[in-house]
Structure formats: C-alpha cells, structure tokens
Write an enzyme that holds these catalytic residues in place. Structure first.
Site, short mmCIF file in Angstrom:
data_model
loop_
_atom_site.label_atom_id
_atom_site.label_comp_id
_atom_site.label_asym_id
_atom_site.label_seq_id
_atom_site.Cartn_x
_atom_site.Cartn_y
_atom_site.Cartn_z
N ASN A 107 -55.49 -60.31 89.02
CA ASN A 107 -56.30 -60.45 90.24
C ASN A 107 -57.77 -60.41 89.84
O ASN A 107 -58.13 -59.82 88.82
CB ASN A 107 -56.02 -59.28 91.19
N HIS A 109 -61.20 -59.01 91.53
CA HIS A 109 -61.70 -58.20 92.64
C HIS A 109 -63.23 -58.19 92.58
O HIS A 109 -63.80 -57.96 91.52
CB HIS A 109 -61.15 -56.78 92.54
N SER A 136 -64.31 -57.73 88.71
CA SER A 136 -63.36 -57.26 87.70
C SER A 136 -62.09 -58.09 87.76
O SER A 136 -61.54 -58.32 88.83
CB SER A 136 -62.96 -55.79 87.97
N ASP A 145 -56.02 -52.44 93.67
CA ASP A 145 -57.27 -52.57 92.90
C ASP A 145 -57.45 -51.47 91.85
O ASP A 145 -58.56 -50.99 91.63
CB ASP A 145 -58.48 -52.60 93.85
N1 NHR Z 1 -51.32 -55.71 95.98
C1 NHR Z 1 -51.12 -54.65 95.21
N2 NHR Z 1 -49.97 -53.97 95.37
N3 NHR Z 1 -52.02 -54.21 94.30
C2 NHR Z 1 -53.19 -54.86 94.15
O1 NHR Z 1 -54.06 -54.43 93.26
C3 NHR Z 1 -53.47 -55.99 94.97
C4 NHR Z 1 -52.48 -56.39 95.89
C5 NHR Z 1 -52.70 -57.47 96.74
C6 NHR Z 1 -53.92 -58.14 96.72
C7 NHR Z 1 -56.26 -58.35 95.95
C8 NHR Z 1 -57.20 -57.32 96.61
C9 NHR Z 1 -58.66 -57.51 96.24
O2 NHR Z 1 -58.98 -58.08 95.19
C10 NHR Z 1 -54.92 -57.72 95.82
C11 NHR Z 1 -54.70 -56.67 94.94
C12 NHR Z 1 -56.25 -57.70 100.25
C13 NHR Z 1 -56.52 -56.45 100.77
C14 NHR Z 1 -56.22 -56.11 102.21
O3 NHR Z 1 -56.48 -55.01 102.66
C15 NHR Z 1 -57.04 -55.50 99.90
C16 NHR Z 1 -57.25 -55.79 98.57
C17 NHR Z 1 -56.96 -57.06 98.06
C18 NHR Z 1 -56.47 -58.02 98.91
N4 NHR Z 1 -55.63 -57.06 103.00
C19 NHR Z 1 -55.24 -56.90 104.40
C20 NHR Z 1 -53.74 -56.57 104.52
O4 NHR Z 1 -53.39 -55.98 105.55
C21 NHR Z 1 -55.45 -58.18 105.19
C22 NHR Z 1 -56.85 -58.69 105.14
C23 NHR Z 1 -56.98 -60.15 105.58
O5 NHR Z 1 -55.95 -60.83 105.80
O6 NHR Z 1 -58.12 -60.64 105.65
O7 NHR Z 1 -52.95 -56.95 103.64
O8 NHR Z 1 -59.53 -57.03 96.98
C1 GAR Z 2 -63.78 -63.98 95.78
O1 GAR Z 2 -65.05 -63.39 95.79
C2 GAR Z 2 -62.73 -62.99 95.34
O2 GAR Z 2 -63.16 -62.13 94.33
C3 GAR Z 2 -62.52 -62.22 96.60
O3 GAR Z 2 -62.62 -63.14 97.66
C4 GAR Z 2 -63.34 -64.29 97.22
C5 GAR Z 2 -62.43 -65.46 97.27
O4 GAR Z 2 -63.12 -66.65 97.02
N1 GAR Z 2 -61.26 -61.59 96.62
C6 GAR Z 2 -60.98 -60.61 97.44
O5 GAR Z 2 -61.80 -60.12 98.18
C7 GAR Z 2 -59.54 -60.16 97.41
N2 GAR Z 2 -59.37 -59.19 98.41
P1 GAR Z 2 -62.37 -67.96 96.58
O6 GAR Z 2 -61.25 -68.20 97.57
O7 GAR Z 2 -63.41 -69.02 96.68
O8 GAR Z 2 -61.86 -67.77 95.18
#
Ligand code: NHR
Ligand code: GAR
Length: 216
Positions: A107, A109, A136, A145
């Site tokens: 991923n 982040h 990262s 994360d």
């Molecule tokens: N899943 C796990 N188990 N562990 C990780 O490290 C993950 C993951 C799923 C996604 C990306 C992450 C980021 O880079 C990622 C890492 C979505 C949310 C979130 O709260 C948080 C972190 C990340 C991605 N999503 C909401 C939910 O209810 C919905 C938000 C929306 O749809 O806009 O899933 O930040």
């Molecule tokens: C990027 O900045 C990525 O790091 C972030 O969203 C953007 C996606 O842009 N990811 C998250 O916040 C995951 N929760 P992109 O669709 O143009 O790659």
C-alpha cells in the site's frame, strides 16, 4: 513474468505511475487487471485506454466487509497474482483477506508512518504543525497502516500550505517511490525482517523531494 493486480478507488494516478514504469522500464511483470470498488473511478478509463482489463467490485452491493472481501478475493485469484498493489484503495480490508496476501500486498499511505494513519492525513499533518511530511510504501498487515515500511518520501511543509497544496507536493514523491518499491518486489529484492524491510542489493529506501523554487 510476475503477475500484478492493482486495486484502486478513484483517480488512479499511483496506478498510472506503476503501469507506466512497468512498460517504460521493461519489468519482467504484467499488470493483469485493475479492480475498483467504485464504478466511477477515473483510473478505470486510463486502464481501459491502455488495454488493461478492468473490473468493478462495488462495496455497496454487499452487506458487510466479509462478503465484499470474499468477492474481491475471487476476482483477484482468477489471475493468481504474485503481488497485489493498493493504489488509493479506500476500503479497510478484513484480517482474513490481509492474512491471505501476507507478504505480497503493498500500500502507499500519504504520511510518514507511523505518524498519521487513517484518513485526512494532510490535514492531520497541518494540525500537528509538523514541518516534514510525506508518504510511505508498506506491506499491508491487519493493523491499519502499520505494516513493515519499504520506502518513504519526505516533503517540506511550506508557509501558506493548505491540505490540497500539501497533498499535491506529497503526490509527486508518491509517483516516484511507489513504482520503485513495486519494482524491488518484482525483482525479488525485498525481505521482511520483523518490522524492517531489507533491500538487496541495497539502495536508498528514502527520497527527499526536490522543491527548488516552491517556497519556504
Ligand atoms: N486494510 C488493512 N487491513 N490494513 C491496511 O494497512 C490497509 C487496509 C485497507 C486499506 C489503505 C489505507 C491508507 O493508505 C489501506 C490499508 C481506507 C481507510 C478507511 O478508513 C483507511 C486507511 C486506508 C484506506 N476507509 C473507510 C472504510 O470504512 C472508507 C473511506 C471511503 O470510502 O472514503 O473502509 O490510508
Ligand atoms: C494518494 O495520495 C494515496 O496515497 C492516497 O490517496 C491518493 C490516491 O490518489 N491513499 C489513501 O489515502 C488511502 N487511504 P490516486 O488515486 O491518484 O493514486
């Protein structure tokens, strides 16, 4: 040929950076499919225009995270990928799903982890008053994360920044470090040693943004 599946939710610019680097640098890898949980994800257009298969698994069609993840898993496993790449994928994944792809799911982040996990990271950084921010690339583990870090890119916080300006600066380093990290994985150069990720042969797993002329 290694097989890569990429998951997106929106714009897909990180996916695009990986696809372009794979083609330009002639990686021994193929991007098999771009899967989005949102039917309107702009990134699907780029994928289709570049001859890459696309698939939508709409999370709203499922009654819970388990059934959504099970459907996602079915679509991914059709391709028997060596690597799953989350590129702006916005759904938290269940433990069982993450365990299944342990050690082969990355991923990106948008923060210097372990600072600012979760959402709205750029506003979190501004609110905390940090002077250095970034992105990262990490292996995905069940704890959101928190997985072992493969690479980080740092950018300054500049006077007058709002979340959008900061996000744009971070995005540039994302497009640099994510393709590099994916390539290291494809080349078999990464090993997870506890919380650390070793790269062999070694090269910098960090990047400091070049922001000449952008401000102070
Ligand atoms: N899943 C796990 N188990 N562990 C990780 O490290 C993950 C993951 C799923 C996604 C990306 C992450 C980021 O880079 C990622 C890492 C979505 C949310 C979130 O709260 C948080 C972190 C990340 C991605 N999503 C909401 C939910 O209810 C919905 C938000 C929306 O749809 O806009 O899933 O930040
Ligand atoms: C990027 O900045 C990525 O790091 C972030 O969203 C953007 C996606 O842009 N990811 C998250 O916040 C995951 N929760 P992109 O669709 O143009 O790659």
């Amino acid at each position: 040929m290694k097989k890569i599946v990429i998951l997106i939710s929106g714009r897909g610019s990180n996916m695009e950076a990986v696809v372009r680097a794979c083609a330009r640098e002639g990686w021994p890898a193929r991007i098999c499919v771009i899967i989005s949980n949102r039917p309107d994800a702009a990134g699907l257009g780029f994928a289709a225009a570049n001859g890459i298969e696309t698939k939508v698994v709409d999370h709203r069609q499922f009654d819970g995270r388990e059934s959504f993840d099970a459907a996602l898993e079915r679509e991914i496993d059709r391709f028997e990928p060596d690597l799953v790449v989350l590129a702006g994928f916005m759904r938290v994944l269940t433990d069982a799903f993450v365990e299944k792809y342990a050690g082969r799911m990355l991923n990106i982040h948008p923060s210097l982890l372990p600072c600012f996990p979760g959402l709205r990271t750029h506003q979190q950084a501004l609110d905390a008053g940090v002077r250095v921010h970034g992105a990262s690339v990490h292996f995905v583990t069940p704890t959101l994360d928190h997985g072992p870090i493969v690479a980080q890119g740092a950018v300054p916080v500049i006077a007058g920044d709002d979340a959008a300006a900061l996000a744009a600066r971070v995005l540039k380093v994302e497009h640099d470090i994510y393709p590099r990290a994916v390539r290291w994985f494809i080349e078999g150069r990464l090993s997870i040693e506890g919380e650390r990720v070793a790269l062999a042969p070694s090269e910098p797993q960090w990047l400091f943004a070049d922001i000449a002329g952008e401000g102070v």
